[in-house]
Design an enzyme around this catalytic site. Structure first.
Site, PDB file in Angstrom:
ATOM      1  N   ASN A 228     -10.324  -2.732   2.344  1.00  0.00           N
ATOM      2  CA  ASN A 228     -10.000  -2.871   0.919  1.00  0.00           C
ATOM      3  C   ASN A 228     -11.340  -2.511  -0.037  1.00  0.00           C
ATOM      4  OD1 ASN A 228      -7.191  -3.520   0.778  1.00  0.00           O
ATOM      5  ND2 ASN A 228      -7.598  -5.689   1.003  1.00  0.00           N
TER       6      ASN A 228
ATOM      7  N   HIS B   9       0.804  -1.215   0.012  1.00  0.00           N
ATOM      8  CA  HIS B   9       0.052  -0.063  -0.092  1.00  0.00           C
ATOM      9  C   HIS B   9       1.041   1.126  -0.066  1.00  0.00           C
ATOM     10  CE1 HIS B   9      -3.920  -2.119   0.483  1.00  0.00           C
ATOM     11  NE2 HIS B   9      -3.066  -2.889   1.245  1.00  0.00           N
TER      12      HIS B   9
END
Ligand code: NDP
Length: 492
Positions: free
Chosen positions: A127, A55
């Protein structure tokens, strides 16, 4: 023109010359005593902090969560009470790409939220997909290695990805979402966010309910095909940043409908699937989505580094009325996210402005690098241990959650035994239109380029177990037939 401020050293003294280095003669070498030059170069060398191993590439903004529904019978969390408005920070991200990666790449997107509640920060670190590739945290570092660069070639490796996935049948649900239209949204505004894990809510009567959190895009789902994405990346590697930042600057504030699915505590013993398994959803038919409120993003950060790169989200941050569940992946993340930030930002990362709670903070953690509390966070120099007789902070038993009524023998249970990894992925395949199914299978075939046939056969066999049309569709695109798939032969 108003008078401009004087440039100073970091110690506050005026800088007499910020244009010319100090040299011995106009043509001569530098002098070591040109401390300001050295400080400038030294600061530049330290401008980067370690990027997140996953990420790394992200885009973020601030906004508000407004609660319009009423779930007060399930939770006493103040942030979830009807009418409450809470400031929020959102950070979206891709998983695999490094800080400079292009935005429009096929990947799962992070959807991380920090709610600055009056009872402390609540972080929901989700997510854009309701499930994940693995269900046991032992496999998480292995999985991430397959998404990153090959140690020798320093290139991403299709072979590593499909080798791991084909040997991990629990991944097939998430792989199906990743390779489908939802695996390549056109911007962070055109995708849903899911807490993904099962969490819990608890009320003042001490009753616990299992919960799934969903944020449904009000902008609609929009996606790129692979070909469109290549064209977008050719024009700009920053298409998400441009879209999100631009929309908010123009006053077009993106919104998501906040929903929950609620499961009574005892139901967890009787669902045919493990409700704490991160590779599974809870069918909407069994546990309907309940509208709770609206998330709106309406303010861009003033400084990307300070407010988005320095933002530290951790599922360990919960508030009274909200808690975790026995989901193994969630439990591992409770440790590993906070630990990642200690490494990346330093021990006191939660005292950085963007991470600092908006409510009073009192604790006994002491000293350490970059401790910017200006002393102790107890507010009293004599109260530096606990218990003490000097008015230092004390615990509040009202924040105690009900006991977690789950027990069993400690063992290493085989998480691949007796699990149905295929039904939900098959249900997803069948709810897609024929065009969506074709794009899904085309995307898979493209992503399998260069992968050894033995791995392709094994993976197509997994797709076959989700749905025969899915397995055969992928197999034929790879120049194989049903007869080449182990699961299809077994079904004959
Ligand atoms: P439902 O028919 O009630 O729900 C299907 C859900 O799938 C929709 O509500 C939507 O979720 C999502 N969906 C719809 N089209 C697509 C698509 N093209 N790609 C990805 N997701 C899509 O059935 P179930 O609840 O029984 O779920 C069936 C399957 O749908 C599951 O096995 C799962 O793969 C998938 N799914 C289920 C979700 C859930 O929480 N139950 C969430 C997302 C996907 P949304 O409203 O979240 O957009």
């Amino acid at each position: 023109m108003s008078k401009r401020p004087t440039l100073t050293t970091t110690a506050g003294a005026p800088v007499p010359d910020n244009q010319n280095a100090l040299t011995s003669g106009a043509r001569g070498p530098l002098l070591l005593q040109d401390y300001q030059l050295i400080e400038k170069l030294a600061h530049q060398n330290r401008e980067r902090i370690p990027e997140r191993p996953v990420h790394a590439k992200g885009w973020g903004a601030f906004g508000t969560l407004k609660i319009t529904g009423d779930i007060s019978k399930y939770t006493c969390a103040k942030v979830l009470q009807p009418g409450t408005e809470t400031p929020v920070l959102a950070r979206f991200s891709t998983v695999a790409g490094e800080l400079g990666a292009a935005d429009a790449e096929r990947d799962v997107r992070g959807f991380a939220l920090k709610f600055y509640t009056e009872e402390g920060n609540w972080d929901l670190v989700g997510n854009n997909t309701p499930v994940f590739f693995v269900r046991d945290p032992y496999k998480f570092p292995d999985f991430i290695h397959t998404q990153k660069r090959h140690p020798r070639t320093n290139l991403r490796s299709n072979t590593a990805m499909w080798d791991f996935w084909s040997l991990s049948p629990e991944s097939v649900h998430q792989v199906t979402i990743l390779m489908s239209d939802r695996g390549l949204p056109i911007s962070p505004m055109h995708m849903n966010g899911y807490g993904s894990h099962t969490y819990s809510l608890w009320n003042e009567a001490g009753e616990r309910y299992w919960v799934k959190f969903h944020f449904k895009t009000q902008q609609g789902h929009k996606f790129h095909t692979n070909a469109e994405a290549r064209e977008v990346i050719g024009r700009s590697r920053e298409s998400y940043q441009e879209a999100l930042f631009g929309a908010i600057e123009r006053g077009e504030f993106p919104k998501w409908t906040f929903q929950v699915q609620i499961m009574p505590e005892k139901d967890a013993e009787k669902t045919p699937y493990n409700p704490f398994d991160l590779t599974k959803v809870w069918p909407h038919g069994d546990y309907p989505c309940i509208d709770v409120g609206v998330l709106e993003l309406n303010r861009n950060p003033d400084n990307y580094f300070a407010e988005i790169e320095n933002a530290a989200f951790a599922p360990s941050n919960i508030v009274p009325g909200i808690s975790w569940s026995p989901d193994k992946m969630l439990q591992a993340r409770i440790f590993s996210y906070a630990d990642a930030h200690r490494y990346r930002l330093g021990t006191h990362y939660e005292s950085l402005a963007v991470n600092r709670p908006r409510c009073p903070v009192h604790h006994y953690h002491k000293d350490g690098q970059m401790n910017i509390y200006g002393g102790l966070a107890t507010g009293n120099p004599d109260a530096f241990y606990e218990p003490n007789s000097f008015g230092g902070p004390v615990e509040d038993p009202r924040a105690k959650e009900p006991p977690l009524r789950i027990s069993g023998d400690a063992d290493r249970y085989n998480h691949r035994e007796g699990n149905d990894d295929f039904s939900q992925a098959g249900a997803l395949f069948r709810l897609m239109s024929a065009e969506e199914q074709n794009r899904l299978m085309d995307n898979i075939a493209e992503a399998m380029e260069g992968v050894p046939m033995e791995i392709v056969k094994r993976q197509a066999g997994l797709f076959y177990q989700c749905d025969p049309d899915y397995g055969i569709g992928v197999a034929t695109r790879m120049g194989l037939s049903a007869a080449d798939l182990p699961s299809a032969r077994a079904a004959e």
